[in-house]
Design a protein around this motif. Structure first.
Motif, mmCIF file in Angstrom:
data_model
loop_
_atom_site.group_PDB
_atom_site.id
_atom_site.type_symbol
_atom_site.label_atom_id
_atom_site.label_comp_id
_atom_site.label_asym_id
_atom_site.label_seq_id
_atom_site.Cartn_x
_atom_site.Cartn_y
_atom_site.Cartn_z
ATOM 1 N N SER A 401 4.530 1.208 0.519
ATOM 2 C CA SER A 401 5.568 1.270 1.544
ATOM 3 C C SER A 401 6.227 -0.087 1.739
ATOM 4 N N MET A 402 5.498 -1.155 1.577
ATOM 5 C CA MET A 402 6.064 -2.492 1.693
ATOM 6 C C MET A 402 7.026 -2.767 0.540
ATOM 7 N N GLN A 403 6.662 -2.273 -0.622
ATOM 8 C CA GLN A 403 7.537 -2.456 -1.777
ATOM 9 C C GLN A 403 8.872 -1.733 -1.588
ATOM 10 N N ALA A 404 8.805 -0.585 -0.865
ATOM 11 C CA ALA A 404 10.022 0.207 -0.659
ATOM 12 C C ALA A 404 10.829 -0.242 0.543
ATOM 13 N N ASN A 405 10.343 -1.202 1.281
ATOM 14 C CA ASN A 405 11.039 -1.654 2.498
ATOM 15 C C ASN A 405 11.455 -3.119 2.345
ATOM 16 N N PRO A 406 12.712 -3.348 2.011
ATOM 17 C CA PRO A 406 13.165 -4.739 1.829
ATOM 18 C C PRO A 406 13.189 -5.544 3.138
ATOM 19 N N LYS A 407 13.180 -4.839 4.275
ATOM 20 C CA LYS A 407 13.193 -5.518 5.573
ATOM 21 C C LYS A 407 11.794 -5.728 6.142
ATOM 22 N N SER A 408 10.780 -5.394 5.380
ATOM 23 C CA SER A 408 9.411 -5.526 5.872
ATOM 24 C C SER A 408 9.095 -6.978 6.226
ATOM 25 N N ALA A 409 8.431 -7.170 7.381
ATOM 26 C CA ALA A 409 8.069 -8.511 7.834
ATOM 27 C C ALA A 409 6.573 -8.796 7.658
ATOM 28 N N LEU A 410 5.840 -7.888 7.015
ATOM 29 C CA LEU A 410 4.386 -8.054 6.873
ATOM 30 C C LEU A 410 4.036 -9.314 6.084
ATOM 31 N N GLU A 411 3.119 -10.081 6.632
ATOM 32 C CA GLU A 411 2.642 -11.310 6.013
ATOM 33 C C GLU A 411 1.151 -11.256 5.699
ATOM 34 N N PHE A 412 0.418 -10.413 6.445
ATOM 35 C CA PHE A 412 -1.034 -10.371 6.255
ATOM 36 C C PHE A 412 -1.547 -8.942 6.395
ATOM 37 N N LEU A 413 -2.312 -8.491 5.384
ATOM 38 C CA LEU A 413 -2.970 -7.187 5.399
ATOM 39 C C LEU A 413 -4.464 -7.404 5.269
ATOM 40 N N ASP A 414 -5.220 -6.791 6.174
ATOM 41 C CA ASP A 414 -6.681 -6.935 6.144
ATOM 42 C C ASP A 414 -7.302 -5.595 5.772
ATOM 43 N N PHE A 415 -7.796 -5.525 4.539
ATOM 44 C CA PHE A 415 -8.519 -4.345 4.056
ATOM 45 C C PHE A 415 -9.986 -4.705 3.785
ATOM 46 N N SER A 416 -10.542 -5.542 4.623
ATOM 47 C CA SER A 416 -11.925 -6.008 4.409
ATOM 48 C C SER A 416 -12.889 -4.824 4.338
ATOM 49 N N ASP A 417 -13.879 -4.942 3.442
ATOM 50 C CA ASP A 417 -14.924 -3.929 3.251
ATOM 51 C C ASP A 417 -14.358 -2.591 2.779
ATOM 52 N N ILE A 418 -13.189 -2.624 2.171
ATOM 53 C CA ILE A 418 -12.617 -1.425 1.546
ATOM 54 C C ILE A 418 -12.424 -1.750 0.062
ATOM 55 N N CYS A 419 -13.095 -1.024 -0.757
ATOM 56 C CA CYS A 419 -13.022 -1.280 -2.192
ATOM 57 C C CYS A 419 -11.740 -0.697 -2.782
ATOM 58 N N VAL A 420 -11.044 -1.491 -3.545
ATOM 59 C CA VAL A 420 -9.803 -1.066 -4.192
ATOM 60 C C VAL A 420 -9.979 -1.092 -5.708
ATOM 61 N N ASP A 421 -9.133 -0.314 -6.407
ATOM 62 C CA ASP A 421 -9.231 -0.241 -7.864
ATOM 63 C C ASP A 421 -8.191 -1.132 -8.527
ATOM 64 N N GLN A 422 -8.154 -1.053 -9.856
ATOM 65 C CA GLN A 422 -7.240 -1.901 -10.616
ATOM 66 C C GLN A 422 -5.794 -1.529 -10.370
ATOM 67 N N GLU A 423 -5.525 -0.255 -10.101
ATOM 68 C CA GLU A 423 -4.154 0.168 -9.816
ATOM 69 C C GLU A 423 -3.607 -0.557 -8.591
ATOM 70 N N PHE A 424 -4.435 -0.725 -7.593
ATOM 71 C CA PHE A 424 -4.021 -1.465 -6.390
ATOM 72 C C PHE A 424 -3.763 -2.922 -6.739
ATOM 73 N N GLU A 425 -4.612 -3.497 -7.606
ATOM 74 C CA GLU A 425 -4.437 -4.901 -7.990
ATOM 75 C C GLU A 425 -3.114 -5.098 -8.720
ATOM 76 N N ASP A 426 -2.772 -4.189 -9.583
ATOM 77 C CA ASP A 426 -1.503 -4.319 -10.316
ATOM 78 C C ASP A 426 -0.309 -4.225 -9.373
ATOM 79 N N LEU A 427 -0.383 -3.274 -8.412
ATOM 80 C CA LEU A 427 0.710 -3.140 -7.446
ATOM 81 C C LEU A 427 0.819 -4.388 -6.575
ATOM 82 N N PHE A 428 -0.297 -4.939 -6.205
ATOM 83 C CA PHE A 428 -0.284 -6.141 -5.366
ATOM 84 C C PHE A 428 0.406 -7.294 -6.079
ATOM 85 N N ASN A 429 0.138 -7.468 -7.358
ATOM 86 C CA ASN A 429 0.790 -8.537 -8.121
ATOM 87 C C ASN A 429 2.297 -8.321 -8.204
#
Length: 451
Positions: A401-429
């Motif tokens: 959703s952040m990728q689709a929102n050019p006006k997004s003001a998000l600076e910090f996301l906390d997903f502590s103790d939530i395991c993510v996969d490689q697909e999430f890592e690629d999107l994050f990059n």
């Protein structure tokens, strides 16, 4: 001889004796002789207005008696001597009676002014802007030991008295002195076992004190009694901007008192109600109050039991609020329905900047609802969602959703103790290239290889 004849005979004897001694040359028989005597310098007395005594010098038998120059001179000398003696004794002439009266009045006024000045001077000396004297007197009256840390720092702008064991009586003594204290602006009384009685004493003090702007009364087990008193205080106080009531044993009954106060108070900006016992009913009451509040910028509701319909009602109150910037709802029970209500908040609220919904039992479907709201939100900067069972799919949806929102003001996301996969890592990059300052806290999912 009757009495009247005796009196007449006696008068004649006296008159003859005075004439022989040249004191009274003659006795006037009528008014013509009296007028003649007046021409010789002798003074006629006025007609008698009442019976005179035998020895009256004004008249004899109702007739005027002229007096000789010798007797007049003697009387004048005697009068002058009396006046001189009066002047010696009093320092003034007896004819100056009016002046003496004026002097006395002026002296009295000066005396009154002196007393007023003396009273004002004593009052100024007695006034104690720190409240130290009143504190010692209150401690003596309540049979408690004065706190040395309070006396040492009574002139400071910030006073920290955490874990001092004041108790209800010690808190009352402290409140008495703080009524007149003009130095302390920030007061920390966390964990002092003040209970409801002490909380009520602090509330009464805050009604009078117009200097304290921040106060921490957390972990004092005040309950409904303290909440009622503090709510009454919030209806009157206009200087307090920060109030912390964390761990105060507040429940639904306390919420009934706090809700009207939050609607009316427009000065309080920071409120901490975390670690209490608020449930569904409290969520509904406080949610309605938050919708109408126009002052609070930061609200901490963490570690309560707001879930179900109470959570939905509370979140809907945020949608109408246009002042709240920071909200902590961690350690509650929003679940799927609460997350769905947050979707509408994120779509319509353009004020909220910091949102903490960690540990709220939000499933992956709830994360998708949040992502739909973030897709149009342009103000939220910090989102904390740690320890929610949203899995990697939920984290992926929010990042997408952040990728689709050019006006997004998000600076910090906390997903502590939530395991993510490689697909999430690629999107994050990929998103990192669009939003270079973005920070994401998460757990990397590890894959165990077979030996």
């Amino acid at each position: 001889m009757n009495l009247n004849e005796k009196i007449c005979e006696h008068k004649k004897v006296v008159s003859e004796k005075m004439m022989k001694e040249n004191i009274l040359p003659s006795v006037c028989e009528d008014d013509e002789e009296g007028e003649k005597n007046e021409t010789l310098g002798e003074i006629a007395s006025r007609p008698a207005s009442r019976p005179r005594s035998v020895y009256s010098r004004g008249s004899v038998d109702g007739k005027r008696v002229p007096r000789s120059r010798l007797s007049l001179r003697d009387e004048q000398n005697a009068d002058e001597q009396k006046e001189e003696e009066f002047e010696k004794d009093t320092g003034s002439c007896p004819c100056d009676g009016q002046q003496m009266e004026r002097d006395c009045v002026i002296a009295d006024e000066d005396y009154d002014i002196d007393l007023e000045l003396e009273a004002f001077h004593n009052e100024r000396q007695a006034y104690d802007p720190t409240g130290q004297t009143r504190y010692k007197e209150a401690c003596k009256m309540l049979s408690v030991t004065p706190m040395s840390c309070f006396l040492r720092n009574i002139n400071q702008t910030e006073l920290n008295m955490m874990h001092c064991g004041l108790g209800p009586q010690g808190t009352k003594a402290l409140a008495v002195s703080l009524v007149t204290n003009t130095s302390i602006l920030k007061l920390n009384l966390r964990d002092n076992w003040m209970e409801g009685i002490g909380g009520a004493a602090m509330a009464d003090m805050l009604k009078e004190n117009s200097y304290i702007t921040e106060i921490d009364l957390s972990e004092n087990r005040m309950g409904e009694h303290g909440a009622r008193a503090l709510s009454s205080m919030l209806l009157e106080n206009t200087t307090l901007v920060s109030l912390k009531l964390s761990g105060s044993h507040l429940d639904e009954h306390a919420a009934r008192h706090l809700a009207p106060a939050l609607v009316s108070n427009q000065k309080l900006q920071h409120l901490d109600l975390s670690h209490n016992r608020f449930g569904d009913i409290a969520g509904e009451l406080l949610g309605a109050a938050i919708a109408e509040n126009i002052g609070i910028k930061s609200l901490n509701m963490a570690w309560n039991s707001i879930r179900g319909n109470g959570a939905i009602a509370f979140v809907k109150g945020l949608e109408a609020n246009i002042f709240l910037r920071t909200l902590d709802l961690s350690y509650n029970g929003l679940g799927k329905e609460g997350a769905k209500a947050l979707e509408e908040v994120l779509k319509h609220n353009n004020i909220l900047e910091d949102l903490n919904i960690s540990i709220n039992n939000i499933p992956p479907v709830g994360a998708i609802h949040l992502a739909m709201g973030l897709k149009v939100n342009s103000t939220l900067r910090i989102l904390k969602m740690s320890r929610n069972p949203i899995q990697s799919a939920g984290c992926f949806a929010i990042l997408k959703s952040m990728q689709a929102n050019p006006k997004s003001a998000l600076e910090f996301l906390d997903f502590s103790d939530i395991c993510v996969d490689q697909e999430f890592e690629d999107l994050f990059n990929t998103v990192k290239e669009i939003i270079p300052n973005l920070q994401v806290k998460h757990e990397i999912k590890t894959v165990l290889k077979k030996s």
